[in-house]
Scaffold this active site. Sequence first.
Site, PDB file in Angstrom:
ATOM      1  N   ASP A   1     -11.296   2.763   3.435  1.00  0.00           N
ATOM      2  CA  ASP A   1     -11.593   1.336   3.294  1.00  0.00           C
ATOM      3  C   ASP A   1     -13.095   1.104   3.117  1.00  0.00           C
ATOM      4  OD1 ASP A   1      -9.612  -0.613   3.175  1.00  0.00           O
ATOM      5  OD2 ASP A   1      -9.094  -0.375   5.298  1.00  0.00           O
TER       6      ASP A   1
ATOM      7  N   GLN B   1      -4.919  -1.496   9.161  1.00  0.00           N
ATOM      8  CA  GLN B   1      -4.821  -2.829   8.568  1.00  0.00           C
ATOM      9  C   GLN B   1      -5.443  -3.862   9.507  1.00  0.00           C
ATOM     10  OE1 GLN B   1      -3.828  -3.355   5.461  1.00  0.00           O
ATOM     11  NE2 GLN B   1      -4.215  -5.535   5.620  1.00  0.00           N
TER      12      GLN B   1
ATOM     13  N   LYS C   1       0.842  -1.198   0.000  1.00  0.00           N
ATOM     14  CA  LYS C   1       0.000   0.000   0.000  1.00  0.00           C
ATOM     15  C   LYS C   1       0.881   1.253   0.000  1.00  0.00           C
ATOM     16  CE  LYS C   1      -3.927  -2.394   1.985  1.00  0.00           C
ATOM     17  NZ  LYS C   1      -4.835  -2.703   3.084  1.00  0.00           N
TER      18      LYS C   1
HETATM   19  N1  GUN Z   1      -7.247  -6.920   5.709  1.00  0.00           N
HETATM   20  C1  GUN Z   1      -7.590  -7.693   4.646  1.00  0.00           C
HETATM   21  N2  GUN Z   1      -8.119  -6.928   3.669  1.00  0.00           N
HETATM   22  C2  GUN Z   1      -8.107  -5.654   4.112  1.00  0.00           C
HETATM   23  C3  GUN Z   1      -8.510  -4.426   3.529  1.00  0.00           C
HETATM   24  O1  GUN Z   1      -9.022  -4.331   2.412  1.00  0.00           O
HETATM   25  N3  GUN Z   1      -8.322  -3.331   4.321  1.00  0.00           N
HETATM   26  C4  GUN Z   1      -7.783  -3.405   5.559  1.00  0.00           C
HETATM   27  N4  GUN Z   1      -7.658  -2.280   6.255  1.00  0.00           N
HETATM   28  N5  GUN Z   1      -7.404  -4.526   6.131  1.00  0.00           N
HETATM   29  C5  GUN Z   1      -7.559  -5.647   5.389  1.00  0.00           C
END
Ligand code: GUN
Length: 283
Positions: free
Chosen positions: A120, A97, A53
Amino acid sequence: MYKIIDGKELAAKMRADIKKDVEKYTKENGRQIGLAVVLAGDNPASQVYVRNKIKACEEVGIKSYAYYLDGGVTQAELEKLLHTLAEDKNIDGILVQLPLPKHLDSEKALRIIPTEKDVDGFSADNTGKLCQGKESIVACTPNGVMKMLESCNIDICGKRAVVVGRSNIVGKPMAMLLLNADATVTVCHSKTENLKEECLNADIIVAAIGKAKFITADMVKEGAVVIDVGMNRDENGKLCGDVDFESVKEKCSYITPVPGGVGPMTITMLMYNTCLSVMRSER
Ligand code: GUN
């Protein structure tokens, strides 16, 4: 003959467009768009996601602010950080996350993120708006799937779509997006009794189960579109999806591979959501 929906190619194209938008914004506003990325603990998969990311931010010109918290961080410490980021004018998006270490209450922590910084799309406000068919920030993976379907001009209106999996991150928002696009949607899950029959009825299958090669050729109708959200390891440790690609592809009109399908779209959609959130707040 089946066609492969190339997520890597679409993601690269989208990132190039996002990069241009970001450059224009930065020039016009004399500031960089900022995304805060919060990782608590040392979950190896989360570390890889966060690294990717941050790399994607660099690629498109978004300034990333990474916060690596100790696995033993307290709820109060995490909340304090999120309150600070919520107030910070340099931060346009906040991403925590998941999963967080077990001792933390992620729902309570995520509630601190203001709707417009919830890139998100996990907040009750954004998911509620999605349910009501209103403008919202949509979770990255299902939003990426919609972009993939669009990119191939796949007809959704009036089609039977089956989503296998009912997670808050993928299955539920995926079902809502397909419903909002006028599909007839069925959500299947681990307790579904006649999964094979449900899948055989589907014009579009989205597999988000988390089980290697779970969807087999006998479950797929001739000419179906099959989207594979899975990311698993097979018996030889090789990366594979929730769909048994080699056998299923012969039945499909379109299919996504793993790797190189939905995966590359997810992080691209995070960049997209971050920009969208900034542009909307300007209106
Ligand atoms: N963990 C697995 N997929 C995601 C996601 O799309 N966003 C976040 N923040 N955590 C995750």
